[in-house]
Design an enzyme around this catalytic site. Structure first.
Site, PDB file in Angstrom:
ATOM      1  N   ARG A 105       0.977  -1.250   0.095  1.00  0.00           N
ATOM      2  CA  ARG A 105       0.212   0.019  -0.112  1.00  0.00           C
ATOM      3  C   ARG A 105       0.733   1.362   0.094  1.00  0.00           C
ATOM      4  NH1 ARG A 105      -1.903  -3.431   4.009  1.00  0.00           N
ATOM      5  NH2 ARG A 105      -4.185  -4.350   3.425  1.00  0.00           N
ATOM      6  N   LYS A 128      -1.392  -2.006   7.962  1.00  0.00           N
ATOM      7  CA  LYS A 128      -2.850  -2.038   8.439  1.00  0.00           C
ATOM      8  C   LYS A 128      -3.407  -2.898   9.492  1.00  0.00           C
ATOM      9  CE  LYS A 128      -7.383  -1.125   5.892  1.00  0.00           C
ATOM     10  NZ  LYS A 128      -7.980  -1.161   4.718  1.00  0.00           N
ATOM     11  N   HIS A 179      -3.116   2.700  -6.139  1.00  0.00           N
ATOM     12  CA  HIS A 179      -3.562   1.541  -5.944  1.00  0.00           C
ATOM     13  C   HIS A 179      -3.513   0.552  -6.983  1.00  0.00           C
ATOM     14  CE1 HIS A 179      -4.738  -0.337  -2.031  1.00  0.00           C
ATOM     15  NE2 HIS A 179      -5.781  -1.151  -2.598  1.00  0.00           N
ATOM     16  N   ARG A 182      -1.031  -2.165  -6.788  1.00  0.00           N
ATOM     17  CA  ARG A 182      -1.421  -3.169  -5.852  1.00  0.00           C
ATOM     18  C   ARG A 182      -2.387  -4.343  -6.438  1.00  0.00           C
ATOM     19  NH1 ARG A 182      -1.278  -4.612  -0.479  1.00  0.00           N
ATOM     20  NH2 ARG A 182      -3.512  -5.398   0.476  1.00  0.00           N
ATOM     21  N   HIS A 205      -4.010  -9.025   4.105  1.00  0.00           N
ATOM     22  CA  HIS A 205      -5.227  -8.868   4.080  1.00  0.00           C
ATOM     23  C   HIS A 205      -5.810  -9.618   5.642  1.00  0.00           C
ATOM     24  CE1 HIS A 205      -6.118  -8.854  -0.547  1.00  0.00           C
ATOM     25  NE2 HIS A 205      -6.035  -7.537   0.184  1.00  0.00           N
ATOM     26  N   TYR A 214     -10.326 -11.506  -5.659  1.00  0.00           N
ATOM     27  CA  TYR A 214      -9.464 -11.384  -6.666  1.00  0.00           C
ATOM     28  C   TYR A 214      -9.423 -12.745  -7.712  1.00  0.00           C
ATOM     29  CZ  TYR A 214      -7.280  -7.380  -4.888  1.00  0.00           C
ATOM     30  OH  TYR A 214      -7.113  -5.789  -4.525  1.00  0.00           O
TER      31      TYR A 214
END
Length: 218
Positions: A105, A128, A179, A182, A205, A214
């Site tokens: 990110r 994150k 983004h 990514r 994630h 995805y």
């Protein structure tokens, strides 16, 4: 949140108040469904934090209050566009190569240091999820990173929007945003025989269902 429930006492907020907030957003603003979803997600995070901090005994955020979103394919770059980014002159070119090669990110890219490289892996701190990740580097990218000192991205004080605007001017790729790199990294690694669990760890994630999206849409 303030215009709708700023007058309410925190420990008096109930699930019906949150449902009413959603209805208020949908009827009294011109926001898209996606924007309403993001605002409700922020509201949920706030109440979860209040619960963890002991400000409320239990989050009042109810189940099944989030609006349904139409799934869209990941906003990825074509292979030709990715190659164009990699061929840019430095410093923008290196940042693009690093982003396309790691899937980090923007905030994670800006915090990365040359000293974070260990045995061919880039250690990603302050993520994150709050967990340290180890992202493997290709030999070519590893050589580039080892030739640098200090922060890897010289745009730490700038916004991703300004970086994206500079790349659009240099490449002519309309609609580019950081983004996308990514998304491109992820899509290139989703395929037959690939491990979604391993990819989840690389991307950081919190839930594997995010990674599965995805695989389902590509």
């Amino acid at each position: 949140l303030e215009p709708f429930m700023g007058h309410m006492l925190l420990d008096r907020v109930i699930g019906e108040d949150v449902r009413a907030y959603r209805l208020w957003l949908e009827k009294n603003t011109r926001l898209s469904v996606t924007s309403v979803w993001h605002l409700l997600s922020d509201c949920r995070c706030l109440f979860n934090w209040c619960e963890e901090a002991g400000l409320v005994s239990r989050s009042p955020f109810p189940r099944r209050v989030m609006p349904k979103l139409q799934e869209r394919p990941p906003d990825r770059l074509t292979d030709e566009q990715a190659d164009t980014l990699r061929a840019l002159g430095d410093p923008h070119g290196f940042v693009c190569r690093l982003a396309l090669g790691t899937g980090l990110r923007w905030g994670e890219l800006c915090r990365s240091q040359a000293s974070d490289v260990e045995r061919g892996f880039l250690l990603v701190h302050q993520t994150k999820s709050g967990k340290v990740r180890r992202v493997p580097l290709t030999d070519e990218l590893l050589r580039e990173v080892r030739s640098r000192v200090g922060r890897l991205v010289p745009f730490a004080s700038g916004s991703p929007g300004s970086f994206g605007a500079a790349v659009r001017r240099a490449t002519g790729i309309g609609g580019f945003h950081v983004h996308q790199m990514r998304h491109t990294f992820t899509c290139q690694r989703v395929g037959p025989g690939g491990s979604l669990a391993a990819l989840q760890q690389l991307l950081g994630h919190a839930r594997i269902v995010t990674t599965q999206r995805y695989a389902r849409l590509t």
